[in-house]
Design a protein around this motif. Structure first.
Motif, PDB file in Angstrom:
ATOM      1  N   ILE A  32      -1.101  16.365  70.360  1.00 48.43           N
ATOM      2  CA  ILE A  32      -1.194  15.093  69.625  1.00 48.43           C
ATOM      3  C   ILE A  32      -2.071  15.257  68.387  1.00 48.43           C
ATOM      4  CG2 ILE A  32      -2.163  12.757  69.745  1.00 48.43           C
ATOM      5  CD1 ILE A  32      -1.150  12.609  72.618  1.00 48.43           C
ATOM      6  N   THR A  33      -3.199  15.943  68.545  1.00 48.65           N
ATOM      7  CA  THR A  33      -4.102  16.162  67.411  1.00 48.65           C
ATOM      8  C   THR A  33      -3.417  16.971  66.320  1.00 48.65           C
ATOM      9  OG1 THR A  33      -5.978  16.109  68.927  1.00 48.65           O
ATOM     10  CG2 THR A  33      -6.367  17.049  66.760  1.00 48.65           C
ATOM     11  N   THR A  80      -2.890   4.831  63.679  1.00 47.63           N
ATOM     12  CA  THR A  80      -4.044   4.203  64.331  1.00 47.63           C
ATOM     13  C   THR A  80      -3.809   4.043  65.827  1.00 47.63           C
ATOM     14  OG1 THR A  80      -4.579   3.024  62.291  1.00 47.63           O
ATOM     15  CG2 THR A  80      -5.549   2.172  64.323  1.00 47.63           C
ATOM     16  N   SER A  81      -2.613   3.613  66.213  1.00 48.89           N
ATOM     17  CA  SER A  81      -2.332   3.456  67.651  1.00 48.89           C
ATOM     18  C   SER A  81      -2.323   4.808  68.355  1.00 48.89           C
ATOM     19  CB  SER A  81      -1.013   2.717  67.867  1.00 48.89           C
ATOM     20  OG  SER A  81       0.072   3.475  67.407  1.00 48.89           O
ATOM     21  N   ILE A  82      -1.846   5.844  67.695  1.00 49.89           N
ATOM     22  CA  ILE A  82      -1.868   7.185  68.291  1.00 49.89           C
ATOM     23  C   ILE A  82      -3.312   7.669  68.420  1.00 49.89           C
ATOM     24  CG2 ILE A  82      -1.200   9.591  67.956  1.00 49.89           C
ATOM     25  CD1 ILE A  82       1.387   8.562  66.666  1.00 49.89           C
ATOM     26  N   HIS A  84      -5.927   5.757  68.917  1.00 52.20           N
ATOM     27  CA  HIS A  84      -6.492   5.037  70.058  1.00 52.20           C
ATOM     28  C   HIS A  84      -6.025   5.669  71.369  1.00 52.20           C
ATOM     29  CE1 HIS A  84      -8.505   2.009  67.773  1.00 52.20           C
ATOM     30  NE2 HIS A  84      -7.388   1.542  67.238  1.00 52.20           N
ATOM     31  N   PHE A  85      -4.753   6.062  71.427  1.00 53.82           N
ATOM     32  CA  PHE A  85      -4.247   6.732  72.618  1.00 53.82           C
ATOM     33  C   PHE A  85      -4.977   8.050  72.842  1.00 53.82           C
ATOM     34  CE2 PHE A  85      -1.319   9.742  74.623  1.00 53.82           C
ATOM     35  CZ  PHE A  85      -1.098   9.088  75.820  1.00 53.82           C
ATOM     36  N   ALA A  86      -5.230   8.800  71.765  1.00 58.04           N
ATOM     37  CA  ALA A  86      -5.950  10.071  71.876  1.00 58.04           C
ATOM     38  C   ALA A  86      -7.375   9.852  72.388  1.00 58.04           C
ATOM     39  CB  ALA A  86      -5.954  10.797  70.536  1.00 58.04           C
ATOM     40  N   GLU A  87      -8.006   8.765  71.963  1.00 53.13           N
ATOM     41  CA  GLU A  87      -9.350   8.448  72.455  1.00 53.13           C
ATOM     42  C   GLU A  87      -9.313   8.112  73.950  1.00 53.13           C
ATOM     43  OE1 GLU A  87     -10.726   5.269  69.982  1.00 53.13           O
ATOM     44  OE2 GLU A  87     -10.856   6.558  68.195  1.00 53.13           O
ATOM     45  N   ASP A  88      -8.306   7.350  74.372  1.00 51.11           N
ATOM     46  CA  ASP A  88      -8.150   7.049  75.791  1.00 51.11           C
ATOM     47  C   ASP A  88      -7.886   8.321  76.587  1.00 51.11           C
ATOM     48  OD1 ASP A  88      -8.506   4.389  75.220  1.00 51.11           O
ATOM     49  OD2 ASP A  88      -6.369   3.879  75.300  1.00 51.11           O
ATOM     50  N   LEU A  89      -7.110   9.206  76.006  1.00 55.76           N
ATOM     51  CA  LEU A  89      -6.810  10.489  76.646  1.00 55.76           C
ATOM     52  C   LEU A  89      -8.086  11.315  76.790  1.00 55.76           C
ATOM     53  CD1 LEU A  89      -4.394  12.057  77.735  1.00 55.76           C
ATOM     54  CD2 LEU A  89      -4.071  13.011  75.468  1.00 55.76           C
ATOM     55  N   GLU A  90      -8.944  11.258  75.795  1.00 54.55           N
ATOM     56  CA  GLU A  90     -10.227  11.966  75.853  1.00 54.55           C
ATOM     57  C   GLU A  90     -11.084  11.433  77.006  1.00 54.55           C
ATOM     58  OE1 GLU A  90     -12.830  14.775  75.202  1.00 54.55           O
ATOM     59  OE2 GLU A  90     -11.044  14.607  73.960  1.00 54.55           O
TER      60      GLU A  90
END
Length: 119
Positions: A32-33, A80-82, A84-90
């Motif tokens: 994703i990153t 931005t939504s991706i 936020h998803f990456a932060e949740d994944l973290e």
């Protein structure tokens, strides 16, 4: 032998499962990153190309600018939504790591064992 070290198979299986899950989520986060980095690069290139108005004038240039702004705003919302998803994944990866450590600490336990009578 009063103290005995015992191996807990259930705890070992749980620790291994969390380790596998953490590895999987880390790979997904890395992909994703990388994709977000590519998206930002392409967006900047596209912005440079789309920013050139060419021979447009009058009402056409205003319509073009509105569509251009709407398009880039929509792209930014997706990014931005991706993010936020990456932060949740973290956070999920962090929780997996702590659960893995918790279960790893339970694999080997020292327990008191009464002496057995030999018949």
């Amino acid at each position: 032998m009063p103290w005995v070290t015992k191996y807990n198979y259930y705890a070992a299986a749980k620790a291994e499962a969390y380790k596998n899950l953490e590895t999987s989520l880390t790979d997904i986060r890395r992909k994703i990153t990388n994709n977000l980095s590519d998206i930002n690069t392409y967006k900047n290139r596209l912005n440079g190309k789309v920013g050139y108005m060419g021979g447009l004038s009058g009402d056409y240039i205003r319509r073009y600018e509105i569509k251009q702004t709407d398009y880039f705003n929509h792209c930014q919302q997706i990014v931005t939504s991706i993010n936020h998803f990456a932060e949740d994944l973290e956070q999920a990866i962090s929780q997996c790591s702590s659960k893995k450590a918790e279960w790893s600490s339970k694999i080997y336990t020292r327990e008191w064992e009464e002496d057995r009578e030999v018949l």
